[in-house]
Design a protein around this motif. Structure first.
Motif, PDB file in Angstrom:
ATOM      1  N   GLN A  32       0.829  -1.207   0.000  1.00  8.85           N
ATOM      2  CA  GLN A  32       0.000   0.000   0.000  1.00  8.85           C
ATOM      3  C   GLN A  32       0.864   1.257   0.000  1.00  8.85           C
ATOM      4  N   HIS A  33       1.937   1.229   0.764  1.00 10.53           N
ATOM      5  CA  HIS A  33       2.841   2.376   0.820  1.00 10.53           C
ATOM      6  C   HIS A  33       3.489   2.614  -0.544  1.00 10.53           C
ATOM      7  N   LEU A  34       3.908   1.555  -1.209  1.00  8.79           N
ATOM      8  CA  LEU A  34       4.540   1.694  -2.515  1.00  8.79           C
ATOM      9  C   LEU A  34       3.576   2.258  -3.543  1.00  8.79           C
ATOM     10  N   ARG A  35       2.321   1.822  -3.501  1.00  6.85           N
ATOM     11  CA  ARG A  35       1.334   2.384  -4.427  1.00  6.85           C
ATOM     12  C   ARG A  35       1.197   3.891  -4.208  1.00  6.85           C
ATOM     13  N   LYS A  36       1.197   4.298  -2.951  1.00 10.41           N
ATOM     14  CA  LYS A  36       1.087   5.721  -2.632  1.00 10.41           C
ATOM     15  C   LYS A  36       2.307   6.488  -3.126  1.00 10.41           C
ATOM     16  N   VAL A  37       3.485   5.884  -2.975  1.00  9.80           N
ATOM     17  CA  VAL A  37       4.717   6.518  -3.432  1.00  9.80           C
ATOM     18  C   VAL A  37       4.693   6.705  -4.937  1.00  9.80           C
ATOM     19  N   TYR A  38       4.354   5.653  -5.682  1.00 13.70           N
ATOM     20  CA  TYR A  38       4.380   5.750  -7.141  1.00 13.70           C
ATOM     21  C   TYR A  38       3.316   6.712  -7.670  1.00 13.70           C
ATOM     22  N   GLY A 135      10.866  -2.239 -10.948  1.00  9.72           N
ATOM     23  CA  GLY A 135      10.190  -3.532 -10.863  1.00  9.72           C
ATOM     24  C   GLY A 135      11.148  -4.638 -10.487  1.00  9.72           C
ATOM     25  N   ALA A 136      12.386  -4.582 -11.010  1.00  8.56           N
ATOM     26  CA  ALA A 136      13.386  -5.592 -10.653  1.00  8.56           C
ATOM     27  C   ALA A 136      13.690  -5.546  -9.164  1.00  8.56           C
ATOM     28  N   ALA A 137      13.750  -4.332  -8.601  1.00 15.62           N
ATOM     29  CA  ALA A 137      14.004  -4.197  -7.170  1.00 15.62           C
ATOM     30  C   ALA A 137      12.839  -4.735  -6.346  1.00 15.62           C
ATOM     31  N   LEU A 138      11.608  -4.575  -6.858  1.00 13.93           N
ATOM     32  CA  LEU A 138      10.443  -5.076  -6.137  1.00 13.93           C
ATOM     33  C   LEU A 138      10.357  -6.600  -6.187  1.00 13.93           C
ATOM     34  N   LEU A 139      10.716  -7.184  -7.332  1.00  8.44           N
ATOM     35  CA  LEU A 139      10.580  -8.625  -7.504  1.00  8.44           C
ATOM     36  C   LEU A 139      11.777  -9.397  -6.969  1.00  8.44           C
ATOM     37  N   ALA A 140      12.906  -8.710  -6.801  1.00  8.84           N
ATOM     38  CA  ALA A 140      14.095  -9.387  -6.289  1.00  8.84           C
ATOM     39  C   ALA A 140      13.922  -9.721  -4.817  1.00  8.84           C
ATOM     40  N   ARG A 141      14.831 -10.532  -4.311  1.00  8.29           N
ATOM     41  CA  ARG A 141      14.814 -10.827  -2.883  1.00  8.29           C
ATOM     42  C   ARG A 141      14.992  -9.539  -2.106  1.00  8.29           C
ATOM     43  N   ARG A 142      14.336  -9.454  -0.966  1.00  3.59           N
ATOM     44  CA  ARG A 142      14.398  -8.238  -0.171  1.00  3.59           C
ATOM     45  C   ARG A 142      15.833  -7.876   0.167  1.00  3.59           C
ATOM     46  N   ARG A 143      16.161  -6.605   0.007  1.00  2.00           N
ATOM     47  CA  ARG A 143      17.451  -6.015   0.367  1.00  2.00           C
ATOM     48  C   ARG A 143      18.607  -6.544  -0.478  1.00  2.00           C
ATOM     49  N   GLU A 144      18.295  -7.157  -1.615  1.00  2.00           N
ATOM     50  CA  GLU A 144      19.337  -7.755  -2.434  1.00  2.00           C
ATOM     51  C   GLU A 144      20.267  -6.700  -3.042  1.00  2.00           C
ATOM     52  N   PHE A 145      19.759  -5.482  -3.254  1.00  2.00           N
ATOM     53  CA  PHE A 145      20.554  -4.455  -3.914  1.00  2.00           C
ATOM     54  C   PHE A 145      21.072  -3.387  -2.953  1.00  2.00           C
ATOM     55  N   LEU A 146      20.930  -3.588  -1.657  1.00  2.00           N
ATOM     56  CA  LEU A 146      21.392  -2.572  -0.717  1.00  2.00           C
ATOM     57  C   LEU A 146      22.910  -2.414  -0.729  1.00  2.00           C
ATOM     58  N   PHE A 147      23.617  -3.438  -1.194  1.00  2.00           N
ATOM     59  CA  PHE A 147      25.073  -3.329  -1.271  1.00  2.00           C
ATOM     60  C   PHE A 147      25.502  -2.233  -2.239  1.00  2.00           C
ATOM     61  N   LEU A 148      24.575  -1.807  -3.134  1.00  2.00           N
ATOM     62  CA  LEU A 148      24.910  -0.779  -4.118  1.00  2.00           C
ATOM     63  C   LEU A 148      25.155   0.583  -3.470  1.00  2.00           C
ATOM     64  N   LEU A 192      17.342   1.101  -8.298  1.00  2.00           N
ATOM     65  CA  LEU A 192      17.366  -0.184  -7.597  1.00  2.00           C
ATOM     66  C   LEU A 192      17.544   0.016  -6.098  1.00  2.00           C
ATOM     67  N   PHE A 193      18.527   0.830  -5.748  1.00  2.00           N
ATOM     68  CA  PHE A 193      18.862   1.021  -4.345  1.00  2.00           C
ATOM     69  C   PHE A 193      17.743   1.733  -3.587  1.00  2.00           C
ATOM     70  N   ASP A 194      17.248   2.841  -4.148  1.00  2.00           N
ATOM     71  CA  ASP A 194      16.213   3.616  -3.454  1.00  2.00           C
ATOM     72  C   ASP A 194      14.925   2.832  -3.292  1.00  2.00           C
ATOM     73  N   THR A 195      14.572   2.033  -4.308  1.00  2.00           N
ATOM     74  CA  THR A 195      13.350   1.237  -4.201  1.00  2.00           C
ATOM     75  C   THR A 195      13.439   0.269  -3.033  1.00  2.00           C
ATOM     76  N   GLN A 196      14.569  -0.372  -2.885  1.00  2.00           N
ATOM     77  CA  GLN A 196      14.690  -1.325  -1.775  1.00  2.00           C
ATOM     78  C   GLN A 196      14.864  -0.622  -0.429  1.00  2.00           C
ATOM     79  N   ILE A 197      15.456   0.575  -0.427  1.00  2.00           N
ATOM     80  CA  ILE A 197      15.524   1.355   0.805  1.00  2.00           C
ATOM     81  C   ILE A 197      14.115   1.750   1.253  1.00  2.00           C
ATOM     82  N   ILE A 198      13.283   2.143   0.289  1.00  2.00           N
ATOM     83  CA  ILE A 198      11.899   2.509   0.608  1.00  2.00           C
ATOM     84  C   ILE A 198      11.162   1.322   1.197  1.00  2.00           C
TER      85      ILE A 198
END
Length: 252
Positions: A32-38, A135-148, A192-198
């Protein structure tokens, strides 16, 4: 330059090593939060388009609108997220988006005068790139791209050092290429990074969708500008080649 470096560094430090190991699925609240953000990002893009249009009518874009974008963004970030301040923060987001659009108006107007189809192609391409990587950040495993986060901050610092070096020792043409192509990769990484941070913040109860929308809006604008510059540069290159070909044919 220091303000820009601080801005990117603040965006890359809001995570911990423990979050890298958390791969839970998105909860209904996070969705729900992501829908509001987009939806808010979409509204900001529309306001930005109004800013471009107003600039084309009145020529307001320039240093003042650039400073206006920075001022509105900093002011928004300084106001705590609360229901009482939501309206004010949304207005500041709208002001930041309007100023950003007006600031980009000069570039967009010049490209429209050269070839309007480039602007349309760049806009569609930006939507496709943004949607695919978000979308890749949403479908990937959680926090997978935080290393970026660390890599992106280092890349920003490196680009700033190169820009400073080019001012001292020359090489502006090479630096321009690095800025547009390297900058495009940089902002794609930030999507990628910001989407997973959100996602991470929302999962922890952070409901600041206005600030999250500003982050993604900045990412989209960065991608759009660089795709626009790349397409324009390629079109001008083709035009120059065609002119040389015609000149040779007239000689013989």
């Amino acid at each position: 330059m220091e303000a820009a470096a601080s801005f990117f560094e603040n965006r890359s430090t809001s995570w911990s090593y423990d979050s890298l190991k958390n791969f839970k699925k998105l909860s209904p609240y996070v969705q729900q939060h992501l829908r509001k953000v987009y939806m808010t990002v979409g509204g900001a893009l529309l306001v930005s388009a109004v800013g471009v249009y107003v600039h084309m009518l009145l020529g307001i874009g320039g240093l003042l609108t650039g400073l206006g974008f920075i001022g509105a963004s900093v002011w928004l970030a300084s106001i705590p997220s609360s229901a009482a301040e939501e309206g004010k923060r949304l207005k500041l987001l709208g002001a930041a988006a309007f100023c950003q659009g007006a600031s980009l108006g000069t570039l967009i107007e010049a490209v429209l005068n050269f070839d309007p189809s480039i602007v349309v192609t760049a806009l569609l391409g930006s939507f496709v790139v943004f949607a695919c990587f978000s979308g890749a950040a949403l479908l990937a495993r959680r926090r997978e791209f935080l290393f970026l986060g660390g890599l992106l901050t280092s890349a920003v610092s490196t680009m700033m050092m190169l820009q400073f070096s080019s001012m001292l020792f020359g090489g502006a043409s090479l630096m321009y290429m690095i800025e547009i192509y390297g900058g495009l990769l940089l902002f794609v990484g930030y999507v990628l990074f910001d989407t997973q941070i959100i996602i991470e913040k929302a999962d922890r109860g952070d409901r600041d969708y206005v600030k999250h929308s500003l982050d993604l809006f900045v990412d989209f604008a960065g991608i759009f500008v660089r795709i626009l510059l790349i397409l324009t540069r390629n079109a001008r290159g083709r035009e120059r080649k065609e002119e040389r070909r015609r000149a040779r044919s007239t000689r013989y």
